[in-house]
Enzyme design. Structure first.
Site: not given
Ligand code: PEP
Ligand code: MG
Length: 578
Positions: A195, A463, A510
């Site tokens: 945070h 990920d 994303c």
């Molecule tokens: C990712 O893995 O890039 C993603 C956007 O999902 P999270 O960060 O929520 O795992």
């Molecule tokens: Mg992810």
């Protein structure tokens, strides 16, 4: 002589700050076990209750004095902490311990904190693990109230142009210190997903986190340079170094002014290509920052936040209400709702106490794997998302797909849910787009198969990088290997983009990489036309987009991808893109 320390840099438009160090004695307290005499028990309970009230009053005061224009996510942190103060796990359990074990209030609270933190530490999902910080911060506020008058340092009311150095800071600390004129932070703890990091980004201030022993190495009053871009803190800088950073600050201010001027300009490249810039959100309240930064919609709504800090999952109706508030807030812009990406281990413990905990939760039962195994958890969410789709541009996105069987099973459940809703006479968009996240190398390699059966793809680099490089994204000690420019990562991204383009479906990204302006040109050159990021990164990215010439970037990206195996990627990247 200049002394430098390294950590994790957090920066948005303001990357660099120069100021006097102020060492704040905050952070974990050493709470020793202490028992109280039996006749003192009720007085001790009263002392604990008073501390709870003081902590609550302080948080409320911070909430009331938020500067106008403060991002919604900041006030929601404080709201979350206020709710946690009233949660029986924190407000009642220590009282039980005082009464049953005659623990002193501090020790009772600390015991409770240890139990809660242990549960969070065992979780795989990084967003749930950041809840651990919430527990720490809330408990810390009560401990501070309990220790009042014991001589702990308080920050002076005027800290104009100071850089605060602390072991750890709560969100409330950061807001208060920012109001007192603090221009940057250095902390010993906290990763890029904490945070503290989110707040620093959100408030647009420079910070370096995870600087080991900063409170011992740095001295109050000495001049510090915080370079949030490089993750470096410089103490006692030479005149030349100081001048160099002063120039950077001047350039930084000019850049900020330029970004603000361009707020309403569309994200169109020089050669006329419109690029969709979307926001990543965790709560419907984040829609305010989404709109303020002129996002084209939401590319990732991380719904796991709705399941946090509670013992039962949100009902279908509660979820529907939440999704609809986001839909309505967006005024017709797209809302991409990602189905639950919960870490597997806790749910297994809840649903089946005989099931052994996973030794390797990142590779265990999480996200879509968990949802398919727990239809009672999943179906209400599918129903709520479908029902929300009746009232706006809702898209459903599936996380962590690894094989086609998972996709087909999910699509079958969706179909079944649609039939149920039709039978019940409930409205939904029968053609609601369904997309999948490509964040496991196997899915990237098989992206063509996924693309044939989905309406859109989104690359989750957080990920994807973790799994491709076998680097735990939460493990500070291997953070140096977490490399978005690794040739294997880029090859997987490229394969995914090609697969989506060949199938004629939209492809977006994303993960954090999409919101790092350093990579915008490479990603555009590789063919991405949609990027989703934390709202604070949108302006900077829009600026990069507007300065981009796609045919040139395409050539540069091709050159990069061809040569990346024969040269260090970072060197080649610097040559071609800067
Ligand atoms: C990712 O893995 O890039 C993603 C956007 O999902 P999270 O960060 O929520 O795992
Ligand atoms: Mg992810």
């Amino acid at each position: 002589m200049t002394f430098s320390s390294h950590g994790i840099g957090i920066s948005t438009t303001r990357q660099v700050a120069i100021g006097a160090a102020f060492l704040l004695q905050r952070g974990p307290l050493d709470i020793a076990p202490r028992l109280i005499p039996e006749e003192m028990v009720e007085a001790e309970v009263e002392r604990f209750r008073k501390a709870l009230n003081t902590a609550r009053d302080r948080l409320r005061a911070v909430r009331q004095h938020l500067p106008t224009g403060t991002a919604e996510d900041i006030s929601s942190f404080i709201d979350t902490h206020l709710l946690m103060l009233d949660d029986s796990a924190i407000s009642q359990a220590p009282i039980e311990l005082i009464r049953t074990h005659q623990y002193a209030a501090e020790w009772a609270l600390q015991r409770r904190r240890n139990e809660l933190v242990r549960v969070f530490d065992e979780m795989d999902d990084p967003y749930l693990r950041t809840r651990r910080d919430d527990v720490e911060h809330v408990v810390g506020q009560i401990q501070i109230a309990l220790q009042q008058g014991t001589g702990r340092d308080e920050a002076p009311s005027d800290l104009t142009n100071h850089i605060v150095v602390a072991r750890d800071l709560t969100p409330a600390d950061i807001i208060m210190l920012k109001n007192r004129g603090v221009i940057a932070f250095v902390t010993e703890y906290g990763g890029p997903l904490s945070h503290t990091a989110i707040l620093a980004r959100s408030l647009g201030i420079a910070a370096v986190l995870g600087v080991h022993h900063a409170s011992q190495l740095l001295r109050s009053g000495e001049t510090l340079i915080v370079d949030g871009e490089a993750g470096v803190v410089l103490a006692d800088p030479t005149r030349e170094i100081l001048q160099h950073y002063q120039q950077r600050i001047i350039a930084q201010a000019a850049r900020e002014a330029e970004l603000r001027r361009n707020l309403d300009l569309p994200a169109i490249t020089r050669d006329g290509q419109r690029i969709l810039l979307l926001a990543n959100i965790e709560l419907p309240e984040d829609i305010t920052a989404t709109l303020a930064n002129r996002a084209d919609g939401v590319g990732l709504f991380r719904t796991e936040f709705l399941y946090m800090n509670r013992t039962t999952p949100p009902s279908e109706e509660e979820q529907l209400e939440t999704y609809l508030s986001a839909v309505h807030g967006l005024n017709g812009a797209p809302l991409t709702i990602r189905t639950l990406d919960l870490g597997a281990d806790k749910t297994i413990e809840c649903s089946d106490p005989n099931c052994p905990p996973s030794n390797n939760p990142a590779l265990g039962l999480r996200a879509i794997r968990l949802c398919l195994k727990e239809p009672d958890l999943f179906l209400p969410q599918l129903r709520a998302i479908l029902r929300a789709s009746a009232e706006g541009q809702v898209r459903l996105m599936i996380p962590m797909l690894s094989c086609i069987a998972e996709l087909q099973e999910t699509l079958a459940l969706l179909e079944q849910t649609k039939q149920e809703l039709s039978r019940e006479g409930l409205r939904f968009n029968a053609t609601m787009p369904v997309g999948g996240m490509i964040e496991i190398p196997a899915a990237a390699i098989a992206a063509a198969s996924f693309a044939r059966q989905l309406d859109f793809l989104s690359i989750g680099t957080n990920d994807l990088i973790q799994y491709t490089l076998a680097v735990d994204r939460m493990d500070e000690s291997v953070n140096y290997l977490f490399d978005p420019l690794h040739p294997s990562v880029l090859q997987l991204i490229q394969m995914t983009i090609h697969a989506a383009n060949n199938a004629g479906i939209p492809i977006s990204m994303c993960g954090e990489m999409a919101g790092d302006p350093l990579f915008t040109q490479l990603l555009l050159g590789m063919g991405l036309r949609e990027l989703s990021m934390q709202p604070g990164a949108l302006l900077e990215t829009r600026q990069v987009v507007r300065a981009s010439d796609l045919p040139r970037l395409t050539r540069q990206a091709q050159a990069f991808l061809q040569q990346m195996h024969s040269k260090p990627a970072a060197t080649l990247f610097a040559e071609l893109f800067h």
